[in-house]
Scaffold this motif. Structure first.
Motif, short mmCIF file in Angstrom:
data_model
loop_
_atom_site.label_atom_id
_atom_site.label_comp_id
_atom_site.label_asym_id
_atom_site.label_seq_id
_atom_site.Cartn_x
_atom_site.Cartn_y
_atom_site.Cartn_z
N SER A 51 -4.86 -14.37 -56.90
CA SER A 51 -4.39 -13.88 -55.60
C SER A 51 -5.49 -14.08 -54.57
O SER A 51 -6.59 -13.54 -54.70
CB SER A 51 -4.04 -12.39 -55.67
N SER A 61 0.03 -14.86 -53.57
CA SER A 61 -0.33 -15.40 -54.87
C SER A 61 -0.38 -16.91 -54.75
O SER A 61 0.65 -17.58 -54.76
CB SER A 61 0.71 -14.98 -55.92
N SER A 64 -0.40 -19.46 -59.85
CA SER A 64 0.24 -18.68 -60.90
C SER A 64 0.77 -19.61 -61.98
O SER A 64 0.94 -20.81 -61.75
CB SER A 64 1.39 -17.84 -60.34
N ASP A 73 3.72 -10.18 -58.39
CA ASP A 73 2.70 -10.11 -57.34
C ASP A 73 3.31 -9.89 -55.97
O ASP A 73 2.80 -9.11 -55.16
CB ASP A 73 1.85 -11.38 -57.34
N GLN A 76 3.98 -6.36 -55.41
CA GLN A 76 2.76 -5.63 -55.05
C GLN A 76 2.50 -5.74 -53.55
O GLN A 76 2.20 -4.74 -52.88
CB GLN A 76 1.55 -6.19 -55.81
N TYR A 77 2.56 -6.94 -53.03
CA TYR A 77 2.25 -7.16 -51.61
C TYR A 77 3.24 -6.41 -50.72
O TYR A 77 2.87 -5.88 -49.67
CB TYR A 77 2.27 -8.65 -51.28
N CYS A 84 -3.47 -5.60 -58.96
CA CYS A 84 -4.22 -6.66 -58.30
C CYS A 84 -4.83 -6.16 -56.99
O CYS A 84 -6.00 -6.40 -56.70
CB CYS A 84 -3.31 -7.85 -58.06
N SER A 122 -6.73 -6.92 -64.17
CA SER A 122 -7.07 -7.65 -62.95
C SER A 122 -8.51 -7.38 -62.59
O SER A 122 -8.99 -6.25 -62.73
CB SER A 122 -6.16 -7.20 -61.80
#
Length: 240
Positions: A51, A61, A64, A73, A76-77, A84, A122
């Motif tokens: 990332s 990301s 990957s 990912d 997550q963002y 991460c 991570s």
């Protein structure tokens, strides 16, 4: 690859990574290859990713091994929390042995487990005083990773950060930006709030961190916001 790679094999692997990053036309594709090498190196990993921050300063990301990593990912963002981002903000390794019961990342852990991801490690990509991002591996098994897994991933992180920081491409985040400064501010806020709780309640660093996490979960706020609230409560007392 064996789980305990000898020094000469690691050196060869890093040389291979350096070659791919400096010779590939697309840095993004080179980082995909890097993610593949990480997955092959860490025992138990079913997916890996790198990332970084894009040229607009947005977390993304950029490397990957598969679509599952990208989906985990991106969630997550979108939520603003996850292993991460925590490794990135805290500048320290982060590991979860069972995402099905994980409480640190409300809204992310459950969906990640439903995707088939159960363990994650991570570690941050640090270059001098800059945090470039983080690298991570996922497993479909609970308890798949341990301290040795963190160690191997950390071995990757150092030279990877150095290589990425020195590649002259707008696709590689090697300068501080608004998002990077925000990540550093988050890390500092969490550390400050943790110190306040340790002093105020006479608890250990881990216990203080657990309390922040529980506050975050119960209030539905980010760790940074909860930390800032703790800091503000102390300053309000000092003023009164």
């Amino acid at each position: 690859m064996p789980s305990d790679l000898p020094l000469d094999e690691l050196s060869t692997l890093f040389a291979r990574i350096q070659g791919m990053l400096l010779t590939e036309e697309s840095v993004a594709h080179a980082v995909d290859l890097l993610a593949q090498a990480i997955r092959e190196t860490i025992p138990g990993a079913v997916g890996a990713g790198v990332s970084l921050m894009d040229s607009q300063g947005i977390r993304t990301s950029t490397g990957s091994t598969d679509g599952l990593v990208v989906a985990a990912d991106e969630l997550q963002y979108r939520l603003g929390n996850g292993p991460c981002l925590e490794a990135w903000a805290a500048a320290a390794p982060v590991r979860s042995d069972d995402l099905g019961t994980e409480i640190r990342w409300p809204g992310w852990s459950g969906p990640a487990a439903e995707m088939g991801l159960r363990s994650v490690v991570s570690v941050p990509l640090l270059y001098k005083t800059e945090i470039l991002g983080a690298i991570k591996v996922y497993s479909s098994l609970t308890g798949a990773f341990d301290g040795h897994s963190e160690h191997l991933l950390t071995l990757f992180a150092g030279p990877t950060a150095t290589l990425l920081a020195n590649v002259q491409s707008t696709e590689v985040p090697h300068r501080a930006s608004r998002e990077l400064k925000d990540a550093i501010a988050t890390r500092d806020s969490i550390a400050f709030a943790r110190g306040i709780l340790m002093e105020r309640k006479g608890v250990s660093s881990d216990e203080a961190m657990r309390e922040l996490i529980l506050l975050s979960r119960s209030n539905g706020h980010s760790l940074r916001r909860v930390s800032e609230q703790v800091i503000m409560s102390v300053r309000s007392r000092e003023r009164s």
